[in-house]
Design a protein around this motif. Sequence first.
Motif, PDB file in Angstrom:
ATOM      1  N   ILE A  14       0.895  -1.159   0.009  1.00 35.33           N
ATOM      2  CA  ILE A  14       0.132   0.033  -0.064  1.00 35.33           C
ATOM      3  C   ILE A  14       0.794   1.288   0.048  1.00 35.33           C
ATOM      4  CG2 ILE A  14      -1.952  -1.124   1.161  1.00 35.33           C
ATOM      5  CD1 ILE A  14      -0.915   0.176   3.746  1.00 35.33           C
ATOM      6  N   SER A  15       0.392   2.514  -0.692  1.00 30.58           N
ATOM      7  CA  SER A  15       1.016   3.588  -0.517  1.00 30.58           C
ATOM      8  C   SER A  15       0.480   4.538   0.677  1.00 30.58           C
ATOM      9  CB  SER A  15       0.793   4.187  -2.001  1.00 30.58           C
ATOM     10  OG  SER A  15       1.504   3.760  -2.795  1.00 30.58           O
ATOM     11  N   ILE A  16       1.180   5.010   1.466  1.00 31.61           N
ATOM     12  CA  ILE A  16       0.548   5.788   2.498  1.00 31.61           C
ATOM     13  C   ILE A  16       0.782   7.337   2.335  1.00 31.61           C
ATOM     14  CG2 ILE A  16       0.757   6.177   5.007  1.00 31.61           C
ATOM     15  CD1 ILE A  16       1.627   3.230   5.182  1.00 31.61           C
ATOM     16  N   HIS A  17      -0.195   7.951   2.384  1.00 32.80           N
ATOM     17  CA  HIS A  17       0.144   9.493   2.260  1.00 32.80           C
ATOM     18  C   HIS A  17      -0.406  10.294   3.509  1.00 32.80           C
ATOM     19  CE1 HIS A  17       0.231   9.685  -2.089  1.00 32.80           C
ATOM     20  NE2 HIS A  17      -0.320   8.417  -2.105  1.00 32.80           N
ATOM     21  N   CYS A  18       0.371  11.445   3.454  1.00 33.13           N
ATOM     22  CA  CYS A  18      -0.110  12.204   4.777  1.00 33.13           C
ATOM     23  C   CYS A  18      -1.498  13.070   4.382  1.00 33.13           C
ATOM     24  CB  CYS A  18       1.105  13.197   5.136  1.00 33.13           C
ATOM     25  SG  CYS A  18       0.751  14.543   6.249  1.00 33.13           S
ATOM     26  N   LYS A  19      -2.130  13.572   5.438  1.00 31.88           N
ATOM     27  CA  LYS A  19      -2.888  14.461   5.088  1.00 31.88           C
ATOM     28  C   LYS A  19      -2.761  15.443   3.951  1.00 31.88           C
ATOM     29  CE  LYS A  19      -6.908  15.578   8.052  1.00 31.88           C
ATOM     30  NZ  LYS A  19      -7.430  15.823   9.459  1.00 31.88           N
ATOM     31  N   CYS A  20      -1.708  15.982   4.289  1.00 33.81           N
ATOM     32  CA  CYS A  20      -1.257  17.121   3.223  1.00 33.81           C
ATOM     33  C   CYS A  20      -1.083  16.705   1.709  1.00 33.81           C
ATOM     34  CB  CYS A  20      -0.128  17.919   3.727  1.00 33.81           C
ATOM     35  SG  CYS A  20       1.530  16.779   3.625  1.00 33.81           S
ATOM     36  N   GLY A  21      -0.916  15.332   1.587  1.00 36.75           N
ATOM     37  CA  GLY A  21      -0.894  14.816   0.222  1.00 36.75           C
ATOM     38  C   GLY A  21       0.471  14.193  -0.013  1.00 36.75           C
ATOM     39  N   GLU A  22       1.373  14.524   0.896  1.00 38.13           N
ATOM     40  CA  GLU A  22       2.779  13.948   0.506  1.00 38.13           C
ATOM     41  C   GLU A  22       2.867  12.626   0.452  1.00 38.13           C
ATOM     42  OE1 GLU A  22       6.304  14.688  -0.789  1.00 38.13           O
ATOM     43  OE2 GLU A  22       5.503  16.387   0.120  1.00 38.13           O
ATOM     44  N   LEU A  23       3.352  11.625  -0.358  1.00 36.86           N
ATOM     45  CA  LEU A  23       3.712  10.215  -0.281  1.00 36.86           C
ATOM     46  C   LEU A  23       4.798  10.151   0.562  1.00 36.86           C
ATOM     47  CD1 LEU A  23       2.995   7.481  -1.436  1.00 36.86           C
ATOM     48  CD2 LEU A  23       4.580   7.997  -3.403  1.00 36.86           C
ATOM     49  N   LEU A  24       4.417   9.122   1.725  1.00 36.44           N
ATOM     50  CA  LEU A  24       5.618   9.137   2.648  1.00 36.44           C
ATOM     51  C   LEU A  24       6.094   7.589   2.507  1.00 36.44           C
ATOM     52  CD1 LEU A  24       3.374  10.218   5.817  1.00 36.44           C
ATOM     53  CD2 LEU A  24       5.127  11.346   4.616  1.00 36.44           C
ATOM     54  N   LEU A  25       5.519   6.638   2.223  1.00 31.35           N
ATOM     55  CA  LEU A  25       6.041   5.243   2.160  1.00 31.35           C
ATOM     56  C   LEU A  25       5.170   4.344   1.485  1.00 31.35           C
ATOM     57  CD1 LEU A  25       5.864   2.920   4.785  1.00 31.35           C
ATOM     58  CD2 LEU A  25       5.849   5.147   5.662  1.00 31.35           C
ATOM     59  N   LYS A  26       5.875   3.255   1.073  1.00 30.55           N
ATOM     60  CA  LYS A  26       5.101   2.032   0.554  1.00 30.55           C
ATOM     61  C   LYS A  26       5.427   0.998   1.535  1.00 30.55           C
ATOM     62  CE  LYS A  26       4.905   2.972  -4.299  1.00 30.55           C
ATOM     63  NZ  LYS A  26       4.797   2.409  -5.586  1.00 30.55           N
ATOM     64  N   TYR A  27       4.430   0.298   1.894  1.00 33.76           N
ATOM     65  CA  TYR A  27       4.286  -0.615   2.957  1.00 33.76           C
ATOM     66  C   TYR A  27       3.666  -1.802   2.705  1.00 33.76           C
ATOM     67  CZ  TYR A  27       3.619  -1.915   7.676  1.00 33.76           C
ATOM     68  OH  TYR A  27       3.774  -2.809   8.835  1.00 33.76           O
ATOM     69  N   GLN A  87      -3.704   8.079  13.535  1.00 34.08           N
ATOM     70  CA  GLN A  87      -4.853   7.888  12.387  1.00 34.08           C
ATOM     71  C   GLN A  87      -5.401   9.564  12.003  1.00 34.08           C
ATOM     72  OE1 GLN A  87      -6.145   5.243  11.132  1.00 34.08           O
ATOM     73  NE2 GLN A  87      -4.471   4.288  12.594  1.00 34.08           N
ATOM     74  N   GLY A  88      -5.317  10.393  12.663  1.00 35.91           N
ATOM     75  CA  GLY A  88      -5.975  11.716  12.203  1.00 35.91           C
ATOM     76  C   GLY A  88      -5.110  12.344  11.192  1.00 35.91           C
ATOM     77  N   GLN A  89      -3.795  11.828  11.231  1.00 37.78           N
ATOM     78  CA  GLN A  89      -2.774  12.647  10.139  1.00 37.78           C
ATOM     79  C   GLN A  89      -2.715  11.924   8.954  1.00 37.78           C
ATOM     80  OE1 GLN A  89      -2.243  15.689  10.816  1.00 37.78           O
ATOM     81  NE2 GLN A  89      -0.964  15.950   8.764  1.00 37.78           N
ATOM     82  N   LEU A  90      -3.062  10.773   8.747  1.00 35.24           N
ATOM     83  CA  LEU A  90      -2.913   9.970   7.638  1.00 35.24           C
ATOM     84  C   LEU A  90      -4.014  10.397   6.646  1.00 35.24           C
ATOM     85  CD1 LEU A  90      -2.495   6.227   8.722  1.00 35.24           C
ATOM     86  CD2 LEU A  90      -0.658   7.888   8.030  1.00 35.24           C
ATOM     87  N   GLY A  91      -3.719  10.494   5.519  1.00 37.91           N
ATOM     88  CA  GLY A  91      -4.445  10.627   4.528  1.00 37.91           C
ATOM     89  C   GLY A  91      -4.579   9.642   3.639  1.00 37.91           C
ATOM     90  N   ILE A  92      -4.627   9.759   2.200  1.00 37.10           N
ATOM     91  CA  ILE A  92      -4.897   8.606   1.348  1.00 37.10           C
ATOM     92  C   ILE A  92      -3.957   7.164   1.483  1.00 37.10           C
ATOM     93  CG2 ILE A  92      -5.242   8.011  -1.050  1.00 37.10           C
ATOM     94  CD1 ILE A  92      -5.545  11.057  -1.479  1.00 37.10           C
ATOM     95  N   ILE A  93      -4.653   6.124   1.576  1.00 38.79           N
ATOM     96  CA  ILE A  93      -3.753   4.925   1.612  1.00 38.79           C
ATOM     97  C   ILE A  93      -4.318   4.141   0.277  1.00 38.79           C
ATOM     98  CG2 ILE A  93      -3.626   2.808   2.774  1.00 38.79           C
ATOM     99  CD1 ILE A  93      -3.898   4.223   5.398  1.00 38.79           C
ATOM    100  N   ARG A  94      -3.515   3.783  -0.755  1.00 40.14           N
ATOM    101  CA  ARG A  94      -4.040   3.404  -1.917  1.00 40.14           C
ATOM    102  C   ARG A  94      -2.952   1.942  -1.905  1.00 40.14           C
ATOM    103  NH1 ARG A  94      -3.002   8.762  -4.994  1.00 40.14           N
ATOM    104  NH2 ARG A  94      -5.073   9.492  -4.887  1.00 40.14           N
ATOM    105  N   LYS A  95      -3.809   0.826  -2.633  1.00 35.08           N
ATOM    106  CA  LYS A  95      -3.286  -0.290  -2.818  1.00 35.08           C
ATOM    107  C   LYS A  95      -2.680  -0.099  -4.188  1.00 35.08           C
ATOM    108  CE  LYS A  95      -6.950  -2.862  -0.383  1.00 35.08           C
ATOM    109  NZ  LYS A  95      -7.835  -3.679  -0.598  1.00 35.08           N
ATOM    110  N   SER A  96      -1.240  -0.603  -4.138  1.00 35.79           N
ATOM    111  CA  SER A  96      -0.614  -0.810  -5.344  1.00 35.79           C
ATOM    112  C   SER A  96      -0.739  -1.959  -5.972  1.00 35.79           C
ATOM    113  CB  SER A  96       0.927  -0.462  -4.819  1.00 35.79           C
ATOM    114  OG  SER A  96       1.039   0.706  -4.074  1.00 35.79           O
TER     115      SER A  96
END
Length: 96
Positions: A14-27, A87-96
């Motif tokens: 999954i791709s983890i983004h911050c609430k501001c939209g920044e891509l942080l990591l793939k997990y 949890q409140g700061q996580l934005g979009i979580i997308r499956k890769s």
Amino acid sequence: MSQKVRLPSRYKTISIHCKCGELLLKYKKWGKWRLRKIHRERIKEDYFWIFIDSTSEVGTDIACPSCDERIATIQIVSGKYVSKVNQGQLGIIRKS
């Protein structure tokens, strides 16, 4: 000597983004539940090297490099260093 950890095929990347939209990591995440902890050995790609840093102490906050908000806190769970997610700061979580 360190042993290489083999991950079962049931993990999804999954791709983890911050609430501001920044891509942080793939997990590599297992299960369909929400993301609560980030284990260091399951990180596939850390774009800013903020989660893989092994020199951080327990209780250290991990902040987003763009908006400087707290994303996670480093804790020891079952003898392993993990990042407990805010949890409140996580934005979009997308499956890769």
